[in-house]
Design a protein around this motif. Structure first.
Motif, PDB file in Angstrom:
ATOM      1  N   PRO A 112       2.656   7.518   3.570  1.00 38.79           N
ATOM      2  CA  PRO A 112       2.162   6.277   2.957  1.00 38.79           C
ATOM      3  C   PRO A 112       0.904   5.733   3.609  1.00 38.79           C
ATOM      4  O   PRO A 112       0.259   4.825   3.061  1.00 38.79           O
ATOM      5  N   ARG A 113       0.506   6.281   4.751  1.00 43.00           N
ATOM      6  CA  ARG A 113      -0.716   5.826   5.426  1.00 43.00           C
ATOM      7  C   ARG A 113      -1.975   6.436   4.825  1.00 43.00           C
ATOM      8  O   ARG A 113      -3.080   5.984   5.135  1.00 43.00           O
ATOM      9  N   THR A 169      -4.770   7.583   2.101  1.00 44.76           N
ATOM     10  CA  THR A 169      -5.462   7.352   0.836  1.00 44.76           C
ATOM     11  C   THR A 169      -5.919   8.708   0.294  1.00 44.76           C
ATOM     12  O   THR A 169      -6.486   9.518   1.035  1.00 44.76           O
ATOM     13  N   ALA A 175       1.396   9.536  -5.962  1.00 43.58           N
ATOM     14  CA  ALA A 175       1.089   8.533  -4.932  1.00 43.58           C
ATOM     15  C   ALA A 175       0.607   7.235  -5.568  1.00 43.58           C
ATOM     16  O   ALA A 175      -0.577   6.901  -5.483  1.00 43.58           O
ATOM     17  N   HIS A 196      -0.696   3.689  -6.239  1.00 41.87           N
ATOM     18  CA  HIS A 196      -1.466   2.717  -5.457  1.00 41.87           C
ATOM     19  C   HIS A 196      -2.183   3.344  -4.262  1.00 41.87           C
ATOM     20  O   HIS A 196      -2.753   2.626  -3.441  1.00 41.87           O
ATOM     21  N   ARG A 197      -2.161   4.674  -4.168  1.00 41.35           N
ATOM     22  CA  ARG A 197      -2.888   5.334  -3.069  1.00 41.35           C
ATOM     23  C   ARG A 197      -3.953   6.304  -3.564  1.00 41.35           C
ATOM     24  O   ARG A 197      -4.588   6.977  -2.765  1.00 41.35           O
ATOM     25  N   THR A 222      -7.921   0.200  -3.839  1.00 41.43           N
ATOM     26  CA  THR A 222      -7.435   1.343  -3.063  1.00 41.43           C
ATOM     27  C   THR A 222      -8.518   1.933  -2.161  1.00 41.43           C
ATOM     28  O   THR A 222      -8.257   2.155  -0.971  1.00 41.43           O
ATOM     29  N   LYS A 259      -9.047  -0.343   0.768  1.00 35.41           N
ATOM     30  CA  LYS A 259      -7.961  -0.298   1.755  1.00 35.41           C
ATOM     31  C   LYS A 259      -8.116   0.855   2.739  1.00 35.41           C
ATOM     32  O   LYS A 259      -7.626   0.771   3.873  1.00 35.41           O
TER      33      LYS A 259
END
Length: 418
Positions: free
Chosen positions: A268-269, A271, A293, A295-296, A368, A371
């Motif tokens: 989850p880390r 992108t 994935a 939102h990534r 995204t 982030k």
């Protein structure tokens, strides 16, 4: 009479070097990662969004609070039902308008204008594999431009630490193992401007280089690699936070040899970059990526100098490229040589061809990618956070046609670009 490209470049550069404007937009349909809102308005001053809402009386009060007359049609923009979104953020692109970001200060200005007028308000400038002294000189050019204008977030080094077997269009003569001395040389030349560096983690010093760059505040990316699952996982645990253009220039999915893609998807880390042009990654795989994935996924262009230009002969560094039907390939061996994609087109394709929701498509081009570097929060590079239309966020704003998704008006940090 329409403006020439030279006039547009001069106008974009002058605007971005100037002071922010006061902005008031009403009657829009807002789309960002937080959802869709009709009858939307926003105000901005000093490069930051000051207020948003849907109530007309509150809009009038918000206008007056920044010194604008809500009844002044020359000061207030009526979006008349058009879309308003955050500015697009491209963290992997090499150029446009016949120039690359490796082409010195003038080349940076021209290529950035080519993306800016299509809604990419912030960009990480990707530099290709070159001799190390050339890369260092190019990094210094990016560093100088960052100090002059807010739209340039820094540099992405796509090379020279790539796997020979997955080099794509990069010059094999310039590929290196990332020994500590080379890493330090690049960091010193960059003076803090490297945002991202693509590294094949299976190289002899791949994992140690990921650790060294991460310790210096750079976000390493796993890509252009032939890594197995465990090695890729080690790379992410060592500090890599991005996967460079998933599916491209890497070993693919295999049921007995999972490779690097599942390692990125499970973490989850991380992108995950995706080139949504229908060529680098065909539509079924783009949809699959979004399912992998949520939102990534960050849309990137990997755009080269031929972007927004006719088909023909171009250069990628010292290598000859031929563009046919918008697809760029090396003359020497037919390898794909970047894309001619714009984020404006990537978002439109996602919505109108792939059936991805406007909220998810816009998120992939705004929040995204922001982030990936912590730019969704206040930070030292952009100041105000990026990626949403909300009070306190940067006044990076697009007005867009709701049918075609063509960008009509553009502001970056409150500065009118188009």
């Amino acid at each position: 009479m329409s403006q020439s490209r030279e006039e547009i470049v001069a106008q974009v550069s002058e605007s971005l070097a100037g002071a922010p404007e006061r902005i008031a937009i009403r009657g829009a349909r807002k789309v960002d990662a937080q959802g869709v809102t009709s009858h939307f308005w926003l105000t901005a001053a000093h490069g930051v969004i000051t207020a948003i809402g849907t109530d007309d009386e509150e809009f009038e009060s918000a206008c007056r609070s920044i010194g604008l007359d809500p009844a002044d049609d020359t000061a207030v923009i009526d979006a008349a039902g058009q879309l308003v979104t955050p500015g697009y953020v491209d963290i992997h692109a090499h150029g446009a308008w016949e120039h690359s970001f490796d082409d010195g200060p003038e080349g940076i200005d021209i290529a950035r204008a080519g993306h800016a007028v299509h809604g990419t308000t912030r960009q990480v400038l990707s530099l290709i594999t070159n001799p190390v002294d050339v890369i260092c000189a190019n990094l210094k050019n990016v560093r100088a431009k960052m100090d002059m204008r807010p739209d340039i977030l820094g540099a992405h080094l796509e090379g020279p630490f790539l796997a020979l077997a997955r080099k794509g269009a990069h010059d094999p003569e310039c590929l290196k193992d990332p020994v500590p001395e080379l890493v330090e040389q690049l960091l010193e030349a960059a003076d803090g401007c490297i945002r991202q560096i693509t590294i094949a983690p299976e190289l002899p010093h791949g994992i140690s280089a990921i650790q060294q760059f991460a310790a210096a505040g750079v976000v390493p990316a796993v890509g252009h690699c032939d890594a197995d699952y465990e090695t890729a996982k080690r790379g992410f645990n060592a500090g890599a936070g991005i996967m460079t253009h998933m599916f491209n220039a890497m070993n693919g999915l295999h049921h007995r040899k999972p490779g690097p893609i599942p390692a990125a998807v499970e973490d989850p880390r991380v992108t995950i970059e995706l080139i949504n042009d229908g060529f680098h990654v065909q539509n079924p795989m783009v949809r699959l990526g979004f399912g992998f994935a949520p939102h990534r996924i960050a849309f990137v262009t990997d755009a080269m100098a031929a972007t927004d230009c006719p088909d023909g002969a171009y250069k990628l560094g010292a290598l000859d490229v031929n563009v046919v039907d918008g697809h760029a390939r090396l003359v020497s061996n037919g390898a794909i040589a970047g894309s001619t994609l714009l984020l404006e087109v990537a978002v439109e394709r996602a919505v109108n061809e792939l059936g991805i929701s406007p909220v998810d498509a816009v998120e992939a081009a705004t929040l995204t990618p922001a982030k990936a570097f912590g730019y969704d929060k206040p930070n030292a590079v952009t100041g105000a956070p990026l990626g949403l239309l909300a009070p306190g966020y940067a006044a990076d704003v697009l007005i867009t046609d709701p049918a075609t998704w063509k960008v009509q008006q553009v502001w970056c940090a409150g500065r009118k670009v188009k």
